[in-house]
Design a protein around this motif. Structure first.
Motif, mmCIF file in Angstrom:
data_model
loop_
_atom_site.group_PDB
_atom_site.id
_atom_site.type_symbol
_atom_site.label_atom_id
_atom_site.label_comp_id
_atom_site.label_asym_id
_atom_site.label_seq_id
_atom_site.Cartn_x
_atom_site.Cartn_y
_atom_site.Cartn_z
ATOM 1 N N LEU A 1 39.354 22.645 0.520
ATOM 2 C CA LEU A 1 39.153 21.241 0.151
ATOM 3 C C LEU A 1 39.515 20.975 -1.309
ATOM 4 C CD1 LEU A 1 35.834 20.421 2.043
ATOM 5 C CD2 LEU A 1 38.138 19.649 2.608
ATOM 6 N N SER A 2 39.309 21.974 -2.159
ATOM 7 C CA SER A 2 39.662 21.781 -3.573
ATOM 8 C C SER A 2 41.164 21.561 -3.704
ATOM 9 C CB SER A 2 39.239 22.987 -4.413
ATOM 10 O OG SER A 2 37.852 23.168 -4.297
ATOM 11 N N GLN A 3 41.920 22.311 -2.906
ATOM 12 C CA GLN A 3 43.375 22.116 -2.927
ATOM 13 C C GLN A 3 43.734 20.731 -2.415
ATOM 14 O OE1 GLN A 3 45.423 25.146 -0.749
ATOM 15 N NE2 GLN A 3 44.900 26.731 -2.248
ATOM 16 N N ALA A 4 43.074 20.337 -1.316
ATOM 17 C CA ALA A 4 43.354 19.024 -0.732
ATOM 18 C C ALA A 4 42.947 17.915 -1.694
ATOM 19 C CB ALA A 4 42.620 18.878 0.588
ATOM 20 N N ALA A 5 41.866 18.166 -2.467
ATOM 21 C CA ALA A 5 41.355 17.146 -3.386
ATOM 22 C C ALA A 5 42.436 16.712 -4.363
ATOM 23 C CB ALA A 5 40.121 17.672 -4.117
ATOM 24 N N ALA A 6 43.179 17.702 -4.851
ATOM 25 C CA ALA A 6 44.242 17.389 -5.809
ATOM 26 C C ALA A 6 45.274 16.470 -5.146
ATOM 27 C CB ALA A 6 44.899 18.679 -6.280
ATOM 28 N N GLU A 7 45.594 16.804 -3.916
ATOM 29 C CA GLU A 7 46.623 16.054 -3.197
ATOM 30 C C GLU A 7 46.162 14.637 -2.830
ATOM 31 O OE1 GLU A 7 48.609 16.612 1.170
ATOM 32 O OE2 GLU A 7 47.926 18.422 0.123
ATOM 33 N N PHE A 8 44.906 14.512 -2.377
ATOM 34 C CA PHE A 8 44.413 13.219 -1.899
ATOM 35 C C PHE A 8 43.752 12.379 -2.987
ATOM 36 C CE2 PHE A 8 43.877 15.598 2.324
ATOM 37 C CZ PHE A 8 45.083 15.122 2.813
ATOM 38 N N GLY A 9 43.639 12.930 -4.197
ATOM 39 C CA GLY A 9 43.016 12.167 -5.273
ATOM 40 C C GLY A 9 41.506 12.110 -5.173
ATOM 41 N N TRP A 10 40.892 13.154 -4.541
ATOM 42 C CA TRP A 10 39.434 13.205 -4.515
ATOM 43 C C TRP A 10 38.939 13.842 -5.808
ATOM 44 C CZ3 TRP A 10 39.323 16.243 0.775
ATOM 45 C CH2 TRP A 10 39.749 15.384 1.807
ATOM 46 N N GLY A 11 37.624 13.713 -6.060
ATOM 47 C CA GLY A 11 37.021 14.360 -7.220
ATOM 48 C C GLY A 11 36.668 15.803 -6.924
ATOM 49 N N GLU A 12 35.648 16.264 -7.678
ATOM 50 C CA GLU A 12 35.239 17.662 -7.601
ATOM 51 C C GLU A 12 34.665 18.026 -6.213
ATOM 52 O OE1 GLU A 12 31.999 20.288 -10.178
ATOM 53 O OE2 GLU A 12 31.959 18.098 -10.170
ATOM 54 N N VAL A 13 34.824 19.291 -5.807
ATOM 55 C CA VAL A 13 34.212 19.786 -4.569
ATOM 56 C C VAL A 13 33.123 20.786 -4.965
ATOM 57 C CG1 VAL A 13 34.593 20.992 -2.381
ATOM 58 C CG2 VAL A 13 36.404 19.540 -3.342
ATOM 59 N N VAL A 14 31.897 20.533 -4.515
ATOM 60 C CA VAL A 14 30.756 21.351 -4.942
ATOM 61 C C VAL A 14 30.169 22.080 -3.738
ATOM 62 C CG1 VAL A 14 28.581 21.298 -6.239
ATOM 63 C CG2 VAL A 14 30.249 19.435 -6.516
ATOM 64 N N LEU A 15 29.866 23.374 -3.919
ATOM 65 C CA LEU A 15 29.298 24.180 -2.825
ATOM 66 C C LEU A 15 27.915 24.674 -3.202
ATOM 67 C CD1 LEU A 15 29.632 25.925 -0.157
ATOM 68 C CD2 LEU A 15 30.572 27.708 -1.630
ATOM 69 N N ASP A 16 26.944 24.528 -2.290
ATOM 70 C CA ASP A 16 25.624 25.126 -2.477
ATOM 71 C C ASP A 16 25.298 25.954 -1.236
ATOM 72 O OD1 ASP A 16 23.030 25.864 -2.830
ATOM 73 O OD2 ASP A 16 22.216 23.839 -3.064
ATOM 74 N N SER A 17 25.219 27.272 -1.412
ATOM 75 C CA SER A 17 24.981 28.154 -0.262
ATOM 76 C C SER A 17 23.518 28.451 -0.048
ATOM 77 C CB SER A 17 25.734 29.471 -0.437
ATOM 78 O OG SER A 17 27.107 29.220 -0.380
ATOM 79 N N ALA A 18 22.681 28.104 -1.031
ATOM 80 C CA ALA A 18 21.260 28.486 -0.941
ATOM 81 C C ALA A 18 20.435 27.386 -0.277
ATOM 82 C CB ALA A 18 20.720 28.806 -2.320
ATOM 83 N N ILE A 19 20.849 26.999 0.936
ATOM 84 C CA ILE A 19 20.108 25.942 1.622
ATOM 85 C C ILE A 19 19.569 26.445 2.959
ATOM 86 C CG2 ILE A 19 21.479 24.075 0.614
ATOM 87 C CD1 ILE A 19 22.700 23.874 3.588
ATOM 88 N N ALA A 20 18.637 25.685 3.516
ATOM 89 C CA ALA A 20 18.148 25.932 4.862
ATOM 90 C C ALA A 20 18.095 24.581 5.548
ATOM 91 C CB ALA A 20 16.760 26.553 4.822
ATOM 92 N N LYS A 21 18.339 24.594 6.848
ATOM 93 C CA LYS A 21 18.268 23.334 7.599
ATOM 94 C C LYS A 21 17.133 23.446 8.590
ATOM 95 C CE LYS A 21 21.516 22.269 10.573
ATOM 96 N NZ LYS A 21 22.889 21.975 10.980
ATOM 97 N N VAL A 22 16.187 22.517 8.507
ATOM 98 C CA VAL A 22 15.057 22.553 9.436
ATOM 99 C C VAL A 22 15.110 21.266 10.262
ATOM 100 C CG1 VAL A 22 13.510 21.706 7.633
ATOM 101 C CG2 VAL A 22 12.546 22.850 9.586
ATOM 102 N N SER A 23 14.909 21.396 11.572
ATOM 103 C CA SER A 23 15.120 20.253 12.457
ATOM 104 C C SER A 23 14.014 20.127 13.489
ATOM 105 C CB SER A 23 16.436 20.409 13.225
ATOM 106 O OG SER A 23 17.497 20.753 12.369
ATOM 107 N N ILE A 24 13.697 18.890 13.851
ATOM 108 C CA ILE A 24 12.829 18.663 15.010
ATOM 109 C C ILE A 24 13.685 18.032 16.109
ATOM 110 C CG2 ILE A 24 10.662 18.432 13.726
ATOM 111 C CD1 ILE A 24 10.898 15.427 13.896
#
Ligand code: ADP
Ligand code: ASP
Ligand code: MG
Length: 603
Positions: free
Chosen positions: A512-535
């Motif tokens: 996506l960072s590569q695509a961002a340059a091409e499409f004119g998007w801003g920064e791409v940020v990754l956070d791997s330290a997450i958990a998803k809890v669902s009901i």
């Protein structure tokens, strides 16, 4: 006399003694006059061991060779179980996926089943033999006859697909827990056993982290009306039945890939309320939705995500007749939600003329191309998407009400839906009171969160992003675009946040960072330290206060909610990874799901 497919998982065949115990159970069922196909997994943690070996040789093992390696695990078990059966006088024969003719696509390590040849199986069954089939594997119909695997946990899928192809009376999944529980008993020993669960609910739970069933197995059971039960291989207790709607007489050709979408639905009776720039701290969502629940306002979709400036946007939809009440609550609470860092209060935004357009069907799991096609179709028709909600059986987009008709027409054409197959969902009837609002709670610790800043807000943006991800076969979940808009270089821009499987996190970020340059998007940020809890629960439709209760449970434990996304039958929250288990336990207990008995899961 019935035709039964039984499947035994890794722990259930983890030792010679366990294999002998399975043989006894199989023999007993066969002696009672039933025909039996038995699907088995690799013994114990064999597959994990093989993966480790591969990683010792290569950092990025070739996927074809990976299939060659992993498929050996199941081959050991089929031979041993057949021998054990023969030893106690039960005629039996083992067969690999290729020998049966479980034909798949040539997609190594994640192949989908195209069709299953039943002739050889039937021949052996008619001779009174139990056929023991290697789970998790198949053969591609290419010239090279490549061995394929279905993806980790895929033996469940082999079993249910065999049951569908053979039109078996039912399919039994034997495992190391007594059935499907309200949550993972390894994390919450007070989890309670359910007698039954709908396939829609189980699809969500399985996809949101409850690994007791492979989601694709549930998908096949739902589509073909396979009677499916999950039981303990240690006891004779009845287990949990997964109930499915009446089957529509689907063809068995292209078993796992035919027609992912069955219908296009729309609801023009919707309005949206958004709160912009609320503080990013525990308790905010609880407070807002607590007040909304006290006013008996039933909310439909809810989304929240953190955005630029480290504050959150929360948006929700309600039925138009109760918009005024919902708006009044939001407006009353906004001044109290002051964002210290910005010294300004949350802003309320109301949008009256919106509609929700959805595609529905069980066949979208692991197929990011389906949502991508929906977004591309809307983009081509010039329809701008304001909100997206994804579930395992539905993708919904909130669009301007004036664009609803056009959206429905183009989607019906794109997914080849006949007019009479689709219904207008003006209001969904609340389910009978007997269905609990929350059936189960799931935790997924294997997700990562990605955000793309400053994406231009115009039709086609979701299509572009999803198209790119689908091209790389990356499935995404919980996609949320910010409600606030910021002008940059004269173009209105929004942030987009979504979650992906953690193993895809780094590569998705780089792509996506590569695509961002091409499409004119801003920064791409990754956070791997997450958990998803669902009901998950089909009974939450039309029941105000379910979301509020979940958020309140998290607030009481001082757990900050980083993201919220909902569909009709689920609510998911992203929290910090180290708080994942605590979040699961808090929510499970808040909904009174804990039983008096504790489950001890065998090692
Ligand atoms: P098998 O090897 O038999 O396929 P799995 O390990 O794949 O077994 O799945 C069974 C495990 O799923 C249980 O041991 C339990 O820890 C886990 N699990 C997660 N969520 C649930 C749930 N809601 N109900 C039952 N088991 C669950
Ligand atoms: N043995 C495979 C795995 O461990 C398939 C399965 O057990 O369902 O993923
Ligand atoms: Mg399993």
């Amino acid at each position: 006399m019935a035709l039964i497919v039984q499947k035994y998982g890794g722990t259930s065949v983890g030792s010679v003694e366990r294999i002998q115990a399975v043989a006894q159970r199989v023999h007993k069922t066969a002696k009672a006059g039933n025909s039996l196909v038995v699907v088995v997994s690799a013994m114990g943690k064999t597959t994990d061991g093989l993966v480790k070996l591969a990683n010792g040789v290569s950092q990025n093992p070739n996927r074809r060779e990976m299939d060659m390696l992993l498929s050996t695990g199941e081959q050991v078990t089929i031979a041993l179980l057949s021998m054990a059966l023969q030893e106690i006088g039960q005629p039996a024969i083992s067969m690999t996926g290729a020998q049966v003719g479980i034909v798949t696509e040539a997609e190594h390590t994640r192949a989908r089943i195209l069709h299953i040849e039943t002739d050889r199986l039937t021949r052996h069954l008619n001779l009174g033999k139990v056929v023991v089939v290697a789970g998790f594997q198949g053969i591609a119909s290419t010239e090279e006859l490549e061995i394929t695997t279905l993806g980790r946990g895929g033996s469940d899928t082999s079993a249910v697909a065999l049951a569908a192809a053979l039109q078996a009376n039912f399919c039994e999944i034997y495992t190391d827990v007594p059935g499907i529980l309200t949550t993972d008993p390894r994390l919450v020993p007070e989890a309670q056993l359910m007698d039954e669960i709908t396939s829609d609910e189980m699809l969500e739970l399985a996809s949101l982290g409850a690994k007791v069933l492979h989601p694709r197995a549930v998908e096949i059971a739902r589509n073909y009306g396979v009677s499916l039960v999950v039981r303990s291989s240690w006891t004779d207790d009845p287990g949990t039945w997964v109930t499915s709607p009446q089957p529509q007489g689907r063809s068995l050709v292209n078993l796992e890939i035919a027609r992912p979408v069955d219908g296009v639905e729309f609801d023009t009776n919707q309005a949206k309320v958004a709160l912009l720039r609320v503080p990013d701290k525990p308790g905010v969502a609880a407070r807002l939705f607590g007040e909304i629940a006290r006013q008996k306002v039933d909310v439909d979709l809810i989304i929240q995500s953190i955005h630029e400036g480290n504050s959150n946007d929360i948006a929700f939809t309600v039925n138009t007749p109760i918009l005024n009440r919902a708006e009044a609550v939001a407006a009353a609470i906004a001044p109290a939600l002051r964002n210290q860092s910005q010294a300004d209060e949350a802003e309320v935004m109301v949008e009256k003329n919106i509609a929700k357009v959805s595609i529905a069907g069980a066949g979208m799991i692991g197929r990011p191309g389906v949502a991508a096609q929906m977004f591309a179709t809307l983009a081509a028709a010039g329809v701008n998407i304001q909100m997206i909600s994804t579930s395992e059986v539905k993708v919904s987009c909130v669009v301007a009400a004036s664009e609803c008709d056009r959206a429905v027409v183009v989607l019906r054409t794109a997914f080849e839906i006949e007019d009479h197959e689709a219904g207008e969902v003006i209001s969904i009837a609340p389910p009978p009171h007997t269905i609990p609002p929350v059936r189960g709670v799931a935790l997924d610790m294997n997700q990562a969160r990605l955000a793309i800043r400053q994406v231009a807000d115009r039709p086609g943006m979701a299509a572009q992003l999803f198209g790119l991800l689908a091209k790389h076969n990356i499935s995404i979940d919980m996609i949320i675009q910010s409600q606030r808009c910021r002008m940059v270089d004269g173009v209105p821009r929004r942030d987009i946040a979504f979650t992906v499987a953690r193993i895809d996190g780094e590569s998705t970020k780089n792509m996506l960072s590569q695509a961002a340059a091409e499409f004119g998007w801003g920064e791409v940020v990754l956070d791997s330290a997450i958990a998803k809890v669902s009901i998950v629960g089909a009974g939450m439709v039309g029941q105000p206060g379910v979301a509020a209760k979940m958020f309140e449970a998290l607030a009481q434990h001082q757990i900050n909610i980083q993201m919220i996304a909902t569909s009709e039958i689920k609510i998911s929250c992203v929290v910090a990874q180290e708080q994942g288990v605590e979040a699961l336990q808090a929510i499970h207990s808040a909904f009174g799901l804990a039983g008096s008995e504790k489950f001890i899961v065998p090692a």
